[in-house]
Enzyme design. Structure first.
Site, PDB file in Angstrom:
ATOM      1  N   GLY A 535      14.837   3.569   5.694  1.00  0.00           N
ATOM      2  CA  GLY A 535      15.425   2.261   5.978  1.00  0.00           C
ATOM      3  C   GLY A 535      14.647   1.190   5.262  1.00  0.00           C
ATOM      4  O   GLY A 535      13.801   1.482   4.406  1.00  0.00           O
ATOM      5  N   GLY A 536      14.924  -0.032   5.617  1.00  0.00           N
ATOM      6  CA  GLY A 536      14.296  -1.157   4.963  1.00  0.00           C
ATOM      7  C   GLY A 536      12.778  -1.132   5.075  1.00  0.00           C
ATOM      8  O   GLY A 536      12.091  -1.730   4.271  1.00  0.00           O
ATOM      9  N   GLY A 538      10.812   1.729   5.403  1.00  0.00           N
ATOM     10  CA  GLY A 538      10.129   2.922   4.961  1.00  0.00           C
ATOM     11  C   GLY A 538      10.840   4.153   5.475  1.00  0.00           C
ATOM     12  O   GLY A 538      11.937   4.065   6.034  1.00  0.00           O
ATOM     13  N   SER A 539      10.203   5.285   5.304  1.00  0.00           N
ATOM     14  CA  SER A 539      10.866   6.548   5.620  1.00  0.00           C
ATOM     15  C   SER A 539      10.602   6.970   7.052  1.00  0.00           C
ATOM     16  O   SER A 539       9.607   6.580   7.653  1.00  0.00           O
ATOM     17  CB  SER A 539      10.369   7.633   4.683  1.00  0.00           C
ATOM     18  N   ASP A 650      19.422  -7.245  12.133  1.00  0.00           N
ATOM     19  CA  ASP A 650      19.967  -6.219  11.244  1.00  0.00           C
ATOM     20  C   ASP A 650      20.826  -5.230  12.024  1.00  0.00           C
ATOM     21  O   ASP A 650      20.563  -4.031  12.019  1.00  0.00           O
ATOM     22  CB  ASP A 650      18.837  -5.511  10.493  1.00  0.00           C
TER      23      ASP A 650
END
Ligand SMILES: *[C@@H]1O[C@H](CO)[C@@H](O)[C@H](O)[C@H]1NC(C)=O
Ligand SMILES: *[C@@H]1O[C@H](CO)[C@@H](O)[C@H](O)[C@H]1NC(C)=O
Ligand SMILES: *[C@@H]1O[C@H](CO)[C@@H](O)[C@H](O)[C@H]1NC(C)=O
Ligand SMILES: *[C@@H]1O[C@H](CO)[C@@H](O)[C@H](O)[C@H]1NC(C)=O
Ligand SMILES: *[C@@H]1O[C@H](CO)[C@@H](O)[C@H](O)[C@H]1NC(C)=O
Ligand SMILES: *[C@@H]1O[C@H](CO)[C@@H](O)[C@H](O)[C@H]1NC(C)=O
Ligand SMILES: *[C@@H]1O[C@H](CO)[C@@H](O)[C@H](O)[C@H]1NC(C)=O
Ligand SMILES: *[C@@H]1O[C@H](CO)[C@@H](O)[C@H](O)[C@H]1NC(C)=O
Ligand SMILES: *[C@@H]1O[C@H](CO)[C@@H](O)[C@H](O)[C@H]1NC(C)=O
Ligand SMILES: *[C@@H]1O[C@H](CO)[C@@H](O)[C@H](O)[C@H]1NC(C)=O
Length: 881
Positions: A535-536, A538-539, A650
């Site tokens: 995602g925005g 990181g993993s 978000d």
């Protein structure tokens, strides 16, 4: 037959006839008396309301024939709604009396046991209303006193329980005297407490929705639910209940608050689906008596004793080593012949009040917590939370039930029960037939105890000083802290372990979730082997904790993060947010420059997969509605359920996670504040994902919770359609998965919100439904959802409903709003813009240096778009610091 007994017989029978007067209806007038004995034929009932649904009675609970109470009853269920002389029962010939001075209950010799207070005018009549309210009326029929204003353990529909008042439970079903539990209403909440210790709060109950922050006037129940209302009738908290005409809210003698709902006021059995608080038996503070260990098994609970404790004859648990509980020793009888000891509960055992209690102190050292407890006679034990370094002292009150808590329940604190050893039981000090050798033992014990006390006292004083210094240091964050942080990361390289680093660390914040080391997380995720998402921030990797529960570990990468202390402050906030529709943060790691978050694992992944991918089973309409409801509830909680308002920023299908059993949870909330301030410009581009961003993000308007409502509206439309709002339709009309990945002219680009608006104007909603549902949804159902979605999309944030209203609209307890087309026309421009020139996808495609430019495809008024973070203080993102 001699004439004498005959006379007696006739005398008695005439007496009987004259005494058992007819039951009055609605009114009684002064110089009225009634006893159970007089009204034995009607079981003590002497007055009924006009509709007959309520009665006033000299009531004899459970027919035990010894305790009689002036009570108001609900006729069809014999539920006691109120009782006058609850603390002083009378006998069957004790009586109630109504005079011009008021109402009273007397015993058979005429001693007053209870009476109404002095009234401002003479009583002309007493009236039992059709609501169950008993009023004393003056000449002009206005009320001098009414039972609704003096509730005992119950309140009913049409009654108000004002802020500042409380219900108090009865001792048990036969003894209506005040017991140990209270439901009190304050100007901000309603709570249940056992001898002053909270065990439930309405604001923490997942069934409640907070609507406003105005001061509460009082609590009511009506046909639609339970409410805390403000003085102008604004709803502050709401609990929706199944529709019913009459409700009885009763605080039971076991501490359970139960709402019984009846289809009509004359039905004799409640409709099912009662509201019970707390909903979990083991959250009751005394269900297993003192120190009993409550565990849920199936749909009931069991009681055992914790390790190191044994069952006493009265079903409480006592120390297995024969020591005496500090809680059963009165402070006046303790003396220094007794030495203090502690019995540890395991880390799987929690205590009800810890959840609601502020930490007494926090400090890195558990022995401080212990010495605080040892030094205070009123302390009966303590809980210490390793990860947040918080110390909770239990004081004065008796110890209640403990419960079995798996680590997932979030209580990390370990309990220690204070006991006294090495002495005669202090409860009967006379039995100390002191022989010479006990003195020989006791003297050294006294000396030792004095010494220990002295040492502990010195330690305590020193620690107090240190704490003071710390507090001073904390109030003024100095550059030194920053220096410290840098020093720390270098000290790690020089061979220090993170553990040592922590112990010299200032980062002591109550309420932190479990702290993991990086090495632990490597082990948990098998060296970050299974990537389950990106995602925005990181993993995300799958991992398994030692207790076999699965977690999702998010590695924050590629973005600047706050220093450790700020990070931990935010983690403490996020970690304390608990809601059934929010993904729980189980732990974190802040080691050197590494920042990782450990979340509970949601096995069905994010909503975009079942919704947009064309493999696997179709999400049925009912499931979509449940998902919408769950997500809405989670957002509503973020907006108004927790102490500080949190705007998610978000909301999109990727951040709505699903798990078996219909679980729906919002993820990634509160992360906005993890970014360093200088990152917030980047944040705006990174976070709000294109297609879900509210128009105000592009203008200088402040961002509020309504920005989330907008994004949620977009998600609702996607739920209706089953694919992305901005999607390509290729020639064969099958949507492809990646939108805007290429810009070939073969594909036709559809902007679904514009289509939804058009179809709404034509009132042809069924065309909008996901074709895969193949008619398993009606035009009406789709129409309702589309209208709700469009209202969420209104251009002016103030015209969008709040999340609480959205919930009610989806549930159907509030009519879906009629969307205002005028405030939606901007969608058509968005649509055209998208059709002409597709934008890069979300922020991941943006260059981090992007700091200006215009957003084509938006209304012309925003042509000069500024990406300055100035209009977006971190406060607006998640509330004041
Ligand atoms: C009630 O009794 C008192 C004293 O016995 C008397 O003064 C009064 O007049 C009576 N009132 C009524 C309404 O009968
Ligand atoms: C009331 O009368 C009963 C019997 O006449 C007597 O036993 C009792 O002690 C009396 N109670 C009081 C409080 O005077
Ligand atoms: C009081 O109420 C009763 C019953 O409703 C009525 O008969 C009576 O006239 C009223 N009295 C006044 C002073 O309003
Ligand atoms: C109710 O409590 C009283 C003491 O307050 C006790 O004597 C009685 O046995 C209790 N009754 C029941 C049914 O538990
Ligand atoms: C119940 O009370 C709430 C709060 O005052 C109100 O919003 C709602 O409309 C009421 N329900 C009915 C059916 O009157
Ligand atoms: C309850 O009351 C309604 C009208 O108020 C009546 O029609 C119905 O028969 C009553 N039911 C019972 C069980 O008394
Ligand atoms: C729940 O408890 C009731 C008895 O109170 C029992 O009849 C029922 O089978 C139980 N249900 C489950 C799922 O255990
Ligand atoms: C239970 O009994 C023990 C002694 O046997 C006593 O210390 C304790 O106070 C009792 N607890 C209750 C709740 O009665
Ligand atoms: C013991 O604890 C009580 C309750 O918190 C507090 O009021 C009291 O001051 C403490 N006594 C000492 C000696 O610290
Ligand atoms: C608390 O910390 C100590 C020392 O770091 C450790 O030995 C203990 O296992 C920890 N307890 C829990 C429950 O994490």
């Amino acid at each position: 037959m001699s004439p004498f007994p005959l006379l007696l017989l006739s005398l008695l029978s005439s007496l009987h006839v004259s005494l058992s007067g007819p039951v009055a209806t609605e009114f009684i007038y002064p110089n009225f008396t009634a006893s159970y004995f007089h009204y034995v034929d009607t079981n003590g009932v002497f007055l009924t309301s006009r509709n007959g649904f309520f009665q006033a009675s000299m009531f004899n609970p459970m027919a035990q024939q010894s305790s009689f109470y002036l009570s108001l009853l609900h006729t069809h269920t014999a539920t006691v709604l109120w009782s006058g002389n609850r603390n002083k029962p009378t006998s069957d010939s004790g009586f109630v009396s109504l005079t011009a001075a008021g109402l009273s209950v007397l015993d058979q010799n005429g001693t007053v046991l209870w009476s109404t207070p002095k009234l401002s005018a003479p009583v002309e009549a007493a009236r039992l209303l059709d609501t169950g309210n008993l009023q004393l009326l003056d000449k002009s029929n206005s009320s001098l006193w009414q039972s609704f204003e003096h509730p005992t353990d119950t309140f009913v529909s049409s009654q108000l329980l004002p802020a500042g008042s409380y219900l108090s439970s009865s001792v048990n079903d036969t003894n209506l005297a005040e017991g140990d539990y209270r439901l009190s209403v304050s100007t901000s909440d309603a709570r249940l407490a056992w001898i002053g210790q909270d065990y439930w709060r309405l604001s923490n109950d997942v069934r409640s929705i907070k609507d406003s922050s105005q001061p509460v006037l009082g609590m009511v129940v009506n046909t639609t639910g339970l409410y805390l209302l403000a003085s102008d009738s604004t709803i502050v908290f709401a609990v929706s209940l199944t529709q019913s005409a009459f409700r009885v809210v009763k605080l039971g003698s076991d501490g359970r608050l139960t709402i019984k709902s009846y289809t009509s006021v004359n039905s004799s059995s409640p409709i099912s689906g009662d509201f019970i608080a707390p909903s979990n038996d083991c959250d009751l503070p005394y269900i297993c008596r003192s120190l009993g260990l409550c565990a849920i098994s199936g749909n009931s609970s069991t009681c055992t004793c914790p390790p190191l404790f044994t069952t006493a004859t009265n079903r409480s648990c006592l120390p297995g080593d024969g020591s005496t509980l500090a809680s059963s020793v009165s402070c006046t009888t303790t003396d220094s012949t007794m030495s203090v000891s502690y019995l540890s509960l395991t880390n799987e055992i929690g205590y009800f009040s810890i959840k609601y209690m502020p930490a007494t102190t926090s400090g890195p050292d558990i022995s401080m917590c212990r010495s605080l407890c040892s030094n205070n006679c009123t302390c009966t034990g303590y809980f210490y939370d390793n990860s947040s370094m918080s110390c909770y002292l239990l004081e004065k009150n008796p110890l209640g039930t403990v419960f079995s808590s798996s680590s997932s329940s979030g209580q990390n604190a370990i309990g220690y029960v204070k006991t006294y050893v090495g002495s005669v039981p202090p409860s009967n000090p006379t039995s100390s037939s002191s022989s010479s050798h006990t003195v020989a033992i006791i003297l050294p014990v006294i000396a030792a105890a004095l010494l220990v006390t002295a040492i502990l006292y010195i330690l305590f004083v020193r620690w107090k000083k240190k704490e003071k210094k710390k507090a001073i240091g904390k109030s003024k964050p100095s550059p030194k802290n920053i220096h410290l942080g840098q020093h720390k990361s270098s000290s790690r390289d020089s061979g220090y372990t993170d553990q040592e680093e922590d112990s010299t660390d200032d980062v002591i914040i109550p309420g932190l979730p479990t702290r993991f080391t990086y090495e632990e997380l490597e082990a948990i995720t098998e060296n970050f082997q299974t990537k389950i998402g990106a995602g925005g921030f990181g993993s995300v990797y799958k991992g398994e904790l030692p207790d076999n529960s699965l977690v999702a570990v998010k590695k924050i990468e590629g973005v600047g993060v706050h220093g450790r202390k700020e990070f931990c402050t935010e983690i403490a906030v996020i970690g304390n947010i608990r809601h059934i529709n929010l993904v729980r943060l189980r732990g974190f790691c802040a080691q050197g420059s590494k920042r990782l978050l450990v979340y509970e694992y949601m096995n069905r992944g994010s909503l975009d997969r079942p919704l947009f991918s064309h493999v696997g089973p179709v999400l049925e309409w009912g499931e979509r509605v449940e998902i919408a409801l769950g997500a809405a509830r989670g957002l509503a909680y973020l907006h108004s359920g927790c102490e500080r308002k949190i705007v998610h920023c978000d909301v999109k299908p990727e951040n709505i996670l699903l798990a078996d059993g219909g679980q729906v949870k919002i993820s990634d909330f509160g992360l906005a504040k993890l970014m360093a301030p200088e990152q917030s410009a980047l944040f705006t581009t990174m976070r709000g994902t294109r297609g879900y961003l509210a128009p105000e993000w592009l203008t200088n308007t402040a961002i509020s919770d309504r920005a989330d409502v907008y994004s949620f509206g977009m998600v609702l439309l996607e739920l209706v359609r089953g694919r992305k709002n901005r999607s390509e339709t290729s020639a064969d009309n099958r949507p492809t998965q990646s939108d805007f990945s290429d810009n070939s002219s073969q594909t036709q680009i559809e902007y679904f919100p514009t289509l939804a608006l058009e179809k709404h104007e034509q009132r042809r909603y069924i065309d909008l439904a996901d074709p895969r549902l193949q008619g398993r949804v009606t035009d009406e159902e789709v129409g309702k959802m589309v209208r709700i979605a469009l209202s969420c999309l209104h251009e002016e944030p103030a015209l969008r409903p709040n999340m609480a209203s959205v919930i009610r609209m989806i549930e159907g307890s509030l009519e879906a709003w009629e969307p205002m087309v005028k405030s939606l026309n901007f969608l058509r421009m968005y649509g055209r813009g998208f059709a002409e020139r597709p934008e890069p996808e979300n922020g991941l495609g943006f260059s981090p240096n992007f700091n200006g430019g215009s957003w084509t495809g938006t209304s012309s008024s925003t042509a000069n778009v500024s990406w300055s973070p100035s209009h977006l203080s971190s406060q607006q993102l998640s509330g004041p610091r």
